[in-house]
Design an enzyme around this catalytic site. Structure first.
Site, PDB file in Angstrom:
ATOM      1  N   CYS A 337       0.805  -1.217   0.000  1.00  0.00           N
ATOM      2  CA  CYS A 337       0.000   0.000   0.000  1.00  0.00           C
ATOM      3  C   CYS A 337       0.841   1.271   0.000  1.00  0.00           C
ATOM      4  O   CYS A 337       0.487   2.265  -0.656  1.00  0.00           O
ATOM      5  CB  CYS A 337      -0.959  -0.015   1.184  1.00  0.00           C
ATOM      6  SG  CYS A 337      -0.170  -0.364   2.772  1.00  0.00           S
ATOM      7  N   ARG A 366       7.125 -11.354   5.233  1.00  0.00           N
ATOM      8  CA  ARG A 366       6.659 -11.159   6.605  1.00  0.00           C
ATOM      9  C   ARG A 366       7.313 -12.206   7.498  1.00  0.00           C
ATOM     10  O   ARG A 366       7.407 -13.374   7.118  1.00  0.00           O
ATOM     11  CB  ARG A 366       5.131 -11.262   6.692  1.00  0.00           C
ATOM     12  CG  ARG A 366       4.434 -10.192   5.882  1.00  0.00           C
ATOM     13  CD  ARG A 366       2.917 -10.282   5.970  1.00  0.00           C
ATOM     14  NE  ARG A 366       2.296  -9.327   5.062  1.00  0.00           N
ATOM     15  CZ  ARG A 366       0.984  -9.232   4.863  1.00  0.00           C
ATOM     16  NH1 ARG A 366       0.156 -10.045   5.511  1.00  0.00           N
ATOM     17  NH2 ARG A 366       0.499  -8.336   4.019  1.00  0.00           N
ATOM     18  N   GLN A 384       0.988 -11.289  -3.412  1.00  0.00           N
ATOM     19  CA  GLN A 384      -0.427 -10.964  -3.272  1.00  0.00           C
ATOM     20  C   GLN A 384      -0.994 -10.445  -4.590  1.00  0.00           C
ATOM     21  O   GLN A 384      -0.312  -9.711  -5.316  1.00  0.00           O
ATOM     22  CB  GLN A 384      -0.635  -9.895  -2.206  1.00  0.00           C
ATOM     23  CG  GLN A 384      -0.379 -10.336  -0.784  1.00  0.00           C
ATOM     24  CD  GLN A 384      -0.626  -9.199   0.185  1.00  0.00           C
ATOM     25  OE1 GLN A 384      -0.005  -8.147   0.082  1.00  0.00           O
ATOM     26  NE2 GLN A 384      -1.543  -9.402   1.113  1.00  0.00           N
ATOM     27  N   ASP A 386      -2.632  -7.931  -5.158  1.00  0.00           N
ATOM     28  CA  ASP A 386      -2.917  -6.767  -4.333  1.00  0.00           C
ATOM     29  C   ASP A 386      -3.379  -5.588  -5.185  1.00  0.00           C
ATOM     30  O   ASP A 386      -2.799  -5.307  -6.236  1.00  0.00           O
ATOM     31  CB  ASP A 386      -1.648  -6.376  -3.560  1.00  0.00           C
ATOM     32  CG  ASP A 386      -1.959  -5.712  -2.249  1.00  0.00           C
ATOM     33  OD1 ASP A 386      -3.145  -5.569  -1.918  1.00  0.00           O
ATOM     34  OD2 ASP A 386      -1.008  -5.333  -1.544  1.00  0.00           O
ATOM     35  N   HIS A 388      -5.144  -1.403  -4.816  1.00  0.00           N
ATOM     36  CA  HIS A 388      -5.582  -0.293  -3.989  1.00  0.00           C
ATOM     37  C   HIS A 388      -6.413   0.647  -4.855  1.00  0.00           C
ATOM     38  O   HIS A 388      -5.965   1.088  -5.914  1.00  0.00           O
ATOM     39  CB  HIS A 388      -4.392   0.430  -3.369  1.00  0.00           C
ATOM     40  CG  HIS A 388      -3.653  -0.430  -2.386  1.00  0.00           C
ATOM     41  ND1 HIS A 388      -2.627  -1.268  -2.768  1.00  0.00           N
ATOM     42  CD2 HIS A 388      -3.847  -0.631  -1.054  1.00  0.00           C
ATOM     43  CE1 HIS A 388      -2.196  -1.932  -1.705  1.00  0.00           C
ATOM     44  NE2 HIS A 388      -2.927  -1.568  -0.661  1.00  0.00           N
ATOM     45  N   LYS A 467     -12.425  -4.178   7.859  1.00  0.00           N
ATOM     46  CA  LYS A 467     -12.297  -4.968   6.641  1.00  0.00           C
ATOM     47  C   LYS A 467     -13.405  -6.004   6.533  1.00  0.00           C
ATOM     48  O   LYS A 467     -14.045  -6.361   7.524  1.00  0.00           O
ATOM     49  CB  LYS A 467     -10.934  -5.666   6.594  1.00  0.00           C
ATOM     50  CG  LYS A 467     -10.657  -6.596   7.772  1.00  0.00           C
ATOM     51  CD  LYS A 467      -9.280  -7.253   7.668  1.00  0.00           C
ATOM     52  CE  LYS A 467      -9.011  -8.157   8.863  1.00  0.00           C
ATOM     53  NZ  LYS A 467      -7.776  -8.937   8.733  1.00  0.00           N
ATOM     54  N   HIS A 513      -8.004  -1.124   0.368  1.00  0.00           N
ATOM     55  CA  HIS A 513      -6.976  -2.156   0.216  1.00  0.00           C
ATOM     56  C   HIS A 513      -7.719  -3.441  -0.146  1.00  0.00           C
ATOM     57  O   HIS A 513      -8.669  -3.814   0.554  1.00  0.00           O
ATOM     58  CB  HIS A 513      -6.210  -2.386   1.514  1.00  0.00           C
ATOM     59  CG  HIS A 513      -5.605  -1.161   2.120  1.00  0.00           C
ATOM     60  ND1 HIS A 513      -4.242  -0.985   2.219  1.00  0.00           N
ATOM     61  CD2 HIS A 513      -6.171  -0.061   2.685  1.00  0.00           C
ATOM     62  CE1 HIS A 513      -3.995   0.170   2.827  1.00  0.00           C
ATOM     63  NE2 HIS A 513      -5.157   0.744   3.121  1.00  0.00           N
TER      64      HIS A 513
END
Length: 648
Positions: A337, A366, A384, A386, A388, A467, A513
């Site tokens: 992000c 991570r 991911q 991912d 945004h 979320k 997100h």
């Protein structure tokens, strides 16, 4: 005093138990299935005095076919397990025994850890206790009296638990079955006779209270169900899950491997596995472009100061990796992000340009503890899908709805059903109460607008916003966390993201997100087990294997391979000097969807003899028809889901 049972008013006589009241309002069969009862949001033992009820309460039976009832049955089974262990191993010290997903466990302090060889004797004793129909008896005691009781029984772990309760707790409840006494809030089933179907599953070591400085305990895992049929189904699923274990299939199908000695928690992708992954990634890129997303990519390492600004350093650093470059501390990104916000800030944007949708197949790292890593399902390095979405506040609900619709399409494509939960503000978080309330309301309104039912997970949101979490259910009825949609008013404020509104002034956008499949590694692991390694034809690394009877058909087999490959089909040939049956079985073991047999008859007829991986034979088929059949098989799941996607 009167209460309502099935909308019928029932008088509560003096001295009655809750079970007496329930019995008066239910048929004999329904009452016999009741494990406990619910009133005013509180669950009660059937033996509890009816004085706990209030006039006008609605009293509802709790049965084993509900989540609450099944959890209660399993928690009660944990007590029965502890009683059985103490009868057989009197020197054992009991600790805790909660119900968990799909079962329960109990931790014991014993000189010699339990092994599966101990299970038959323990299970037999549990059956004896069940046949004795021992009642679960509840008693409330003063805290000091309870401490003296467990000290007298030489149960130091129970004493420790009571001593660690908050100072304002003056009383505790204990439950007794037979000779076993346990510290417990309850409620429990009426008696041990309700426990009819249970199984001890495994043993493990567990530190007392999860602290590695404490004593190692012996944990027995088990499960219980309302009847033997449900238990047998679950046990069959366990055996099937062992066969489908993605780590086992990954090795057998040459998909991926691990080298924990050099890269713990990080996968090595082999050619076939990398092909599956690449097909999935290409599909995701095309779908994002179709839906108005722009593909971007941020750097892997950025200065620590940036992560301090975002709040990740204060709220997430225990999960991050750090390194020093030129005397300056940097962090390896745990999420994407921050990079996307910096990309957004490159230009001053108009309200007409909103929403801006950025997508990245973002590689993140991570720090996971070594004890929780598990194949592809829990890794330290993963990618991911991912995205945004940075939008105007008035666009927020529609953008959330767009993501929800896409989640529905994708999970239908893969054959998953799913459940939805809204996760609210955690204790460790950033941002104002007003922004959190607006963000949470937007998520709930979007779900209610399309009629999707949801549960609420209090305090389980991200540190920067609430979320929606989506759990998929696989072919073995197991649930897996995949998708997430997070609404964030806080980070756009911290990074001073703006757009020029219709009034010519600067306005603050809101950011969503969003990840649908989530971690690609995790999703491929889930998918491998869901399909038992037999990927749908569009995803299979090898879609067709052409096998010859003798080397006389080699050239024809190669020409068939060329025709299939020109049509976009991933085809291989098996020209080994082996018997036909051996080669066909090899292709079936590799779970290749189409096995195309070529002998003299097929060469003469200009076709192939089609066999499917499930053993079905389709007979001699012209090569052109075979191509069309395989391509239609690839397209079929997309057409069924209305996605209008042409794989080839």
């Amino acid at each position: 005093m009167n209460v309502f049972i099935d909308e019928k008013s029932v008088n509560v006589p003096d001295g009655a138990s809750i079970g007496d009241v329930l019995k008066a309002g239910l048929s004999g069969k329904r009452f016999k299935s009741a494990l406990a009862a619910m009133a005013g949001g509180t669950a009660y033992d059937l033996s509890a005095p009816a004085t706990a009820l209030k006039d006008g309460d609605t009293l509802t039976p709790i049965t084993a076919d509900t989540p609450e009832g099944l959890e209660m049955l399993r928690h009660s089974a944990a007590h029965v397990l502890a009683e059985a262990v103490l009868r057989l191993f009197p020197q054992a010290k009991v600790t805790i025994g909660p119900a968990i997903d799909n079962g329960f466990y109990y931790d014991f302090d014993v000189e010699k850890p339990f092994t599966p060889e101990d299970f038959p004797a323990i299970e037999a004793e549990m059956r004896n206790i069940a046949e004795e129909r021992q009642p679960f008896s509840r008693k409330v005691m003063a805290r000091a009296d309870a401490i003296r009781l467990f000290e007298k029984r030489d149960e130091p772990y129970k004493v420790e638990l009571i001593n660690d309760l908050p100072a304002n707790v003056a009383e505790v409840s204990i439950y007794t079955i037979s000779s076993f006494v346990d510290l417990c809030r309850g409620p429990h089933i009426p008696d041990t006779g309700f426990l009819k179907a249970f199984k001890l599953l495994s043993v493990a070591g567990a530190y007392w209270r999860g602290n590695e400085n404490n004593r190692m305990l012996s944990r027995i895992y088990a499960t219980a169900f309302a009847d033997q049929k449900d238990l047998d189904k679950y046990l069959n699923h366990i055996e099937e899950a062992k066969k489908r274990d993605h780590r086992k299939l990954g090795k057998e199908l040459d998909l991926f491997t691990f080298h924990e000695d050099v890269a713990p928690g990080m996968a090595f992708w082999l050619p076939k596995g990398m092909l599956v992954r690449t097909i999935l990634e290409d599909f995701l890129r095309k779908e994002h472009l179709k839906r108005g997303f722009e593909i971007v990519q941020g750097p892997q390492i950025m200065r620590r100061a940036l992560w301090e600004k975002s709040g990740h350093y204060d709220n997430y650093r225990e999960n991050m990796y750090f390194c020093e470059i030129d005397g300056d501390m940097h962090a390896v990104k745990p999420m994407n992000c921050v990079g996307h916000m910096l990309i957004y800030g490159q230009h001053l944007r108009s309200y007409r340009e909103m929403p801006v949708r950025f997508f990245e197949l973002g590689l993140v790292h991570r720090h996971e503890k070594s004890g929780v890593m598990h194949g592809l399902l829990r890794v330290r390095q993963f990618t991911q899908d991912d995205a945004h979405i940075i939008c105007r506040p008035d666009q927020l609900e529609d953008e959330v709805l767009g993501v929800i619709g896409w989640i529905n399409d994708l999970f239908n494509l893969f054959g998953f059903s799913y459940k939805v939960a809204v996760a609210t503000r955690p204790e460790k978080s950033i941002g104002t109460d007003e922004d959190w309330e607006k963000a949470t309301k937007a998520l709930i309104q979007a779900l209610e607008r399309v009629g999707i039912s949801y549960t609420v997970n209090e305090g389980d949101g991200a540190f920067y916003g609430p979320k929606i979490d989506v759990k998929v259910t696989d072919s073995l009825d197991r649930e897996w966390q995949c998708s997430t949609i997070q609404v964030d008013f806080t980070l756009p404020e911290r990074f001073d993201l703006v757009y020029i509104g219709q009034d010519g002034e600067r306005h603050r956008p809101v950011m969503i997100h969003r990840a649908i499949l989530g971690s690609l590694e995790r999703f491929i692991g889930i998918m491998t087990e869901h399909y038992a390694g037999a990927f749908p034809t569009w995803l299979a690394p090898v879609q067709a294997m052409i096998v010859t009877v003798t080397d006389a058909q080699d050239e024809f087999a190669k020409s068939v391979q060329r025709q299939l490959r020109e049509a976009g089909i991933r085809a291989e040939t098996d020209l080994r000097n082996e018997k036909l049956g051996y080669k066909v079985r090899s292709a079936q073991v590799e779970k290749i969807p189409y096995i195309l047999v070529v002998g003299d008859k097929e060469v003469e007829g200009g076709g192939v003899n089609i066999r499917l991986r499930n053993g079905e034979s389709l007979g001699l088929t012209p090569v052109g028809d075979t191509v069309r059949m395989i391509l239609e098989d690839c397209d079929k799941p997309f057409k069924q889901g209305g996605m209008r996607y042409r794989f080839a």
